[in-house]
Write an enzyme that holds these catalytic residues in place. Structure first.
Site, PDB file in Angstrom:
ATOM      1  N   ASP A   1      -5.410   8.191   8.900  1.00  0.00           N
ATOM      2  CA  ASP A   1      -6.922   7.661   9.404  1.00  0.00           C
ATOM      3  C   ASP A   1      -6.467   7.513  10.780  1.00  0.00           C
ATOM      4  O   ASP A   1      -7.065   6.603  11.385  1.00  0.00           O
ATOM      5  CB  ASP A   1      -7.162   6.357   8.803  1.00  0.00           C
ATOM      6  CG  ASP A   1      -8.778   6.000   8.911  1.00  0.00           C
ATOM      7  OD1 ASP A   1      -9.617   7.417   8.920  1.00  0.00           O
ATOM      8  OD2 ASP A   1      -9.302   4.903   8.719  1.00  0.00           O
TER       9      ASP A   1
ATOM     10  N   ASP B   1       0.526   0.426   1.267  1.00  0.00           N
ATOM     11  CA  ASP B   1       0.514   0.511   2.671  1.00  0.00           C
ATOM     12  C   ASP B   1       1.504   1.607   3.197  1.00  0.00           C
ATOM     13  O   ASP B   1       2.549   1.778   2.465  1.00  0.00           O
ATOM     14  CB  ASP B   1       0.291  -0.778   3.324  1.00  0.00           C
ATOM     15  CG  ASP B   1      -0.920  -1.513   3.201  1.00  0.00           C
ATOM     16  OD1 ASP B   1      -1.890  -0.944   2.964  1.00  0.00           O
ATOM     17  OD2 ASP B   1      -0.811  -2.738   3.286  1.00  0.00           O
TER      18      ASP B   1
ATOM     19  N   ASP C   1       3.855   0.908   5.203  1.00  0.00           N
ATOM     20  CA  ASP C   1       5.230   0.312   5.295  1.00  0.00           C
ATOM     21  C   ASP C   1       5.818  -0.318   4.159  1.00  0.00           C
ATOM     22  O   ASP C   1       6.746  -1.101   3.898  1.00  0.00           O
ATOM     23  CB  ASP C   1       5.298  -0.623   6.218  1.00  0.00           C
ATOM     24  CG  ASP C   1       4.183  -1.797   6.038  1.00  0.00           C
ATOM     25  OD1 ASP C   1       3.226  -1.780   5.313  1.00  0.00           O
ATOM     26  OD2 ASP C   1       4.326  -2.728   6.628  1.00  0.00           O
TER      27      ASP C   1
ATOM     28  N   ASP D   1     -10.024  -5.780   0.990  1.00  0.00           N
ATOM     29  CA  ASP D   1      -9.215  -5.984  -0.296  1.00  0.00           C
ATOM     30  C   ASP D   1      -9.686  -7.435  -1.126  1.00  0.00           C
ATOM     31  O   ASP D   1      -9.780  -7.176  -2.313  1.00  0.00           O
ATOM     32  CB  ASP D   1      -7.679  -6.259  -0.111  1.00  0.00           C
ATOM     33  CG  ASP D   1      -7.447  -7.074   1.004  1.00  0.00           C
ATOM     34  OD1 ASP D   1      -8.253  -7.921   1.548  1.00  0.00           O
ATOM     35  OD2 ASP D   1      -6.335  -7.311   1.608  1.00  0.00           O
TER      36      ASP D   1
END
Length: 1059
Positions: A370, A624, A626, A717
């Site tokens: 993104d 995610d 990471d 979320d």
């Protein structure tokens, strides 16, 4: 002998219709011969015709008596439901599909004469006449003809008249059987009526929504078979057990004491305050009561999460469930979301995701890039990392399939000390390291320099069609937002070397496609052969390269079914060719952002609605950039979905764990063990686990039903988890560390992150009709979600507590009374001690141990209790600053929609679908981009397509310096308060206990802010070397010694009292 095969029948079988050689022969031969003749039309067997013997008559009296006793005992057992056997004459109503394998009904009886050919039991099961026998069987048993054995040819063997009983006994048994059937019917009717009443009561309590009704319609499908329909078991399969790890009675009793004691405390405080005559004391005391009452409500709301502390323990594995249900592994799509993370971190996460222990043909890994502009170098680096990791796994599997490197297995007597096995394992590990090094070297060389050995190719000229296609592909307005047709893909695979080089330099997004074509060329294999001849490679050979063939499919669309989240997509699929080696399918997806991109929510929804269909995958995982998953991540989470027959389970959440954070070296409170421990477990026990944005597995259909990830909040979320709960879905929490990530280690990034979270909480609180939520979820689940949204509004209490010591030390305003005993008993215990006791009991409770875990459960350390209070003071200013951003975004949204806040909230929560985009199975051919869009993109005025600018550390520090000021101000204020209290301690003996309380209060605030101040002043990008929170104990010791010195030293420094 097997009954399915031809041959002799044993004597004691239900297929042998026996009769005695005496007076029973005349009455039974006709019926037995008729039945044997009718059933024997389709099948054959050997005839059993023993000769009659006069000795058979001696058995009649003895056997009749024995058989009557046996039948009476079996009848009693069968009527009580204890025994259900099909080998007795009493079993008239048993329906086993017309099988002749009903046990022994002629045991101990003489063999009759004149038996015709009898059928085998195996062949009688599948006959066409079985259905008719099932329908006619009850009627024929009640008919008089059955009593005399004159049944039709389709009658079963176990309905024959028993020659050992008289007609009166047969009538009595028939009557008893009829009464038994009537009783069973009455019991079934009563049970159905009771179930109907229970359903009506449950429907009155909670009416199902339209989404629930529509959801239950597509539950009954062919592919969603339950355990009962497959293996015929009536008992429900147990996948996991919910085990409480703390006594609910003790917990509820302690909370009741906490509530009752606080009520008495506030009553005493109010009465004491109303009797004050001093205006300053009265005003300050009223304000203090209000702040304390708000803190009490926040504590009670937070302790509500601990009312049902339970942990989920798996009892079966995924392989066992699939083996029982005779199903294959479901297809899982794992999306790795990235925005501005470094490519090295994203590549490491993608490598761990593609290497998970799961069947490769059922695993699909997607990287959702993104970044701001598709021409940015970061996007090209992400695409190259996807190709590199995919090719690495593919080549590694090919090498292992070609070379057998498993060590030889030696027996114990050959290697009693384990020396040979240990040596073999060392050789195997070293061999794997060599293979990984060779594969890694070749991939790096191949990706950086794909044109080695070009001179070995036979040169040829390109034709006109090839030149036209090259010019078309190099057109900047046409690529890469387009779709390759089948004919174009075939033409590109047959391009000349010059054409491939021209396309290579035209656009970087075509390079993975060109490399997949080059890997099939002969000169690549010749290059590897030369290296092998020079002894530079040992395991990577031409055979492995031939097996590791892959294809790249370029796809992209300018016209999208759901254009609110993307104005065009770049999609590149990496897939293995047909062969023995299969690697997980990989996809790189990048979107052209619309004016309102919706950030991470829009990125995920673009992949969910625009680039996938229902047939692509059943489960969806979110990670995610990471967060690195454990190899057993999917195997440990997917079993929960198979315990949910109604498919009401929307997602399963796992905790976040950070590799760069340790319990004692966590000054910023990233671990948050209180939330990821008992809070999440308590909510999960009530089917209301929140979604934290990553490390979760979703069922695709529920997420599709609510319209994907929710908008109108930066914390999409938590908003999505609440929406799923309101829509009638369940969510569970698996407390096992299966994903490891990295947390921000400097104060600036942490404050930005916490400010964004608090802003999202403010937005959700403003756009949620809490009365409507309470009606849908009930009080307890509504309070769960309210606790997640209300914490930014409790932050002013931290500032009030931080400024109170200075006010009380200057004006000597008492909190309650000057008597320390009353203050400790009435104030300290209910307000400060009891909540900590409840938290400590739950956090330190022993969890149930689960064998076979892939990762540890999160264990709450003693310092985590202090971290929760520390972050309450340290992030108070950040949370208050988030009010403005959250309120501004809500006002902007309402102005854009031209609708009131209440109407927008009700519309946002009542809708069952945001939009129903129709995704075609085959991607459509795109058209040329409009000139206006190209001009707008080239001018750089398009907000969503601005080039990415790296963060300026100096400007960011100046911009976020205001977030450090509240901590610094509170720290200075409490230092002044402590100095004032120490000096006044020797001046005003009548206020000594108040000053002690003030000094302790200010010290507590300084203790909480201790780790933030050095980091704020230093402005370091690295973590402050804060070795342990227990250093504060030494500070307490020195302060106590200082107080003792001031008490016994005859030094009085008096400061005049203000006012």
């Amino acid at each position: 002998m097997d009954r399915n095969e031809g041959g002799d029948f044993p004597i004691n079988t239900p297929n042998n219709i026996n009769s005695s050689g005496g007076s029973y022969n005349n009455s039974m031969n006709n019926s037995s011969n008729n039945i044997g003749r009718d059933i024997g039309n389709n099948q054959s067997s050997r005839n059993l015709k023993p000769k009659p013997s006069q000795s058979n008559l001696k058995w009649i009296a003895r056997d009749l008596k024995k058989k009557s006793v046996r039948k009476d005992s079996e009848r009693k057992l069968k009527s009580s439901g204890v025994l259900k056997k099909k080998n007795t004459v009493m079993d008239f109503g048993e329906d086993d599909g017309g099988s002749g394998d009903d046990g022994n009904i002629t045991e101990g009886l003489p063999i009759s004469e004149g038996m015709d050919d009898l059928p085998s039991s195996s062949n009688s099961r599948g006959g066409s006449g079985n259905d008719e026998q099932k329908k006619q069987f009850p009627k024929e048993m009640n008919s008089p003809s059955s009593e005399y054995g004159t049944t039709s040819g389709g009658q079963r063997f176990d309905t024959l008249v028993d020659p050992d009983i008289s007609l009166a006994e047969m009538e009595e048994k028939m009557r008893q059987h009829k009464v038994y059937q009537e009783q069973q019917q009455q019991q079934q009717q009563q049970q159905q009526q009771q179930k109907q009443k229970d359903k009506e009561l449950s429907s009155q309590k909670k009416k199902p929504s339209s989404m629930q009704l529509s959801k239950k319609k597509h539950v009954a499908k062919e592919d969603s078979e339950t355990l009962e329909t497959i293996i015929g078991e009536e008992k429900k399969e147990v996948v996991f057990e919910v085990k409480p790890y703390f006594s609910h009675a003790i917990l509820q009793a302690t909370m009741a004491v906490f509530l009752i004691w606080n009520i008495f405390y506030f009553a005493y405080r109010a009465g004491w305050t109303m009797n004050r005559t001093d205006y300053i004391t009265f005003s300050y005391s009223i304000l203090f009561i209000i702040v304390e009452f708000i803190s009490f409500l926040g504590s009670a709301l937070h302790l509500n999460n601990f009312t049902n502390p339970c942990t989920f323990v798996l009892v079966v594995t995924l392989e066992q469930i699939l083996a029982k249900r005779r199903k294959k592994h479901p297809t899982v799509m794992m999306y790795v979301c990235t925005y501005k993370e470094p490519p090295s971190i994203v590549s490491r996460t993608f490598r761990t995701a593609i290497s998970m222990d799961y069947p490769s043909e059922n695993l699909w890994i997607g990287l959702l890039d993104d970044s701001v502009n598709y021409r940015e170098s970061r996007g090209w680096a992400h695409l190259q990392s996807v190709e590199k990791n995919f090719l690495y796994v593919l080549l590694q599997k090919a090498v292992y399939s070609v070379h057998n490197i498993r060590p030889p297995v030696t027996s114990q007597h050959e290697d009693p000390h384990g020396i040979l096995n240990e040596t073999s394992s060392k050789i195997e590990s070293s061999t794997k390291e060599v293979i990984e090094a060779e594969v890694q070297w070749f991939i790096e060389y191949f990706l950086l320099n794909s044109w080695f050995g070009v001179g070995q190719e036979i040169p040829r000229d390109a034709d006109d069609a090839e030149r036209a296609l090259i010019a078309k592909l190099r057109d900047d307005n046409f690529s890469p937002y387009r779709t390759f047709t089948k004919s174009e893909s075939e033409k590109i695979s047959n391009f000349t070397i010059d054409s491939l080089q021209s396309l290579w330099h035209g656009s970087a997004f075509f390079r993975p496609l060109i490399r997949s074509i080059l890997l099939k060329k002969d000169y690549v294999r010749n290059f590897v052969s030369e290296l092998n001849n020079q002894h530079r490679l040992r395991f990577l050979n031409t055979e492995a390269l031939a097996m590791a063939q892959y294809q790249v499919l370029m796809m992209g669309r300018q016209e999208l079914p759901w254009d609110e989240i993307s104005s065009g997509n770049v999609r590149i699929d990496f897939d293995t060719c047909d062969g023995p080696i299969v690697s997980p399918k990989c996809t790189y997806l990048r979107r052209r952002k619309p004016p309102i991109p919706h950030n991470k929510a829009g990125n995920i929804n673009n992949a969910l609605f625009n680039e996938s269909t229902k047939a692509d995958y059943e489960f969806l995982g979110l990670l995610d950039a990471d967060q690195q998953p454990h190899p057993d991540f999917l195997k440990r989470v997917l079993p929960y979905f198979y315990s949910d027959e109604g498919q009401d389970l929307a997602f399963v959440q796992t905790p976040q764990f950070f590799s760069n954070i340790y319990p004692v070296d966590d000054p910023l409170g990233h671990r948050n063990m209180e939330f990821y421990g008992p809070v999440m477990e308590g909510r999960s026990a009530n089917n209301a686990c929140p979604f934290v944005g990553t490390n979760a597995i979703f069922r695709r259909q529920p997420l599709y039903d609510i319209g994907g990830i929710m908008y109108n909040s930066v914390t999409e979320d938590m908003y999505t988890g609440m929406k799923l709960q309101v829509s009638g879905y369940k969510s569970w929490y698996h407390n096992e560390v299966l994903v490891v990530g990295t947390a921000p280690v400097d104060l600036k990034e942490t404050l930005e992150q916490r400010k964004r979270w608090a802003q999202g909480a403010v937005e959700i609180f403003s756009l949620t009709p809490w009365g409507y939520i309470r009606g849908k979820l009930g009080w307890r689940k509504m309070l769960y979600n309210l606790d997640s949204c209300i914490y930014p509004f409790l932050s002013p209490t931290a500032f009030f507590y931080g400024a109170s010591p200075l006010i009380m030390s200057i004006w000597t305003v008492p909190i309650v009374v000057k008597d320390p005993i009353i203050f400790i008993l009435v104030g300290m215990i209910p307000v400060m001690v009891l909540p900590r006791v409840i938290q400590y009991m739950i956090l330190r409770a022993k969890r149930p141990y689960e064998a076979g875990k892939s990762g540890p459960s999160l264990w709450v350390e003693a310092t985590d209790l202090w971290r929760a209070e520390q972050t309450f003071f340290g992030f108070a200013g950040t949370y208050i600053s988030s009010w403005r951003e959250g309120s501004a975004s809500i006002v902007k949204l309402l102005k854009a929609r031209k609708i009131s806040r209440h109407k927008l909230a009700m519309w946002n929560w009542k809708r069952d679908f945001v939009k129903k985009p129709v995704v075609c199975e085959v991607f459509r051919q795109t058209k040329l981009v409009n000139e206006n869009d190209n001009a707008q993109e080239s001018s750089g005025k398009h907000k969503a397509e601005q080039s990415f600018r790296t963060s300026n550390k100096e400007s960011d520090t100046i911009k976020n310096s205001r977030l450090f000021l509240p901590n610094i101000i509170l720290f200075v204020v409490n230092i002044l308060a402590m100095m004032s209290a120490v000096l006044r301690f020797n001046c005003f003996q009548n206020d000594m206990w108040l000053l002690v309380v003030v000094a302790g209060f200010s010290f507590s605030t300084l203790w909480h802010l201790w780790s933030f101040i050095p980091m704020a002043l230093r402005q370091s990008e690295k973590q402050w070397p804060y070795a342990s929170s227990y250093h504060a104990h030494n500070i307490v010791l020195f302060l106590v010694l200082g107080f003792l010195v001031l008490l016994f030293v005859d030094v009085k420094v008096c400061i005049p009292r203000v006012g």
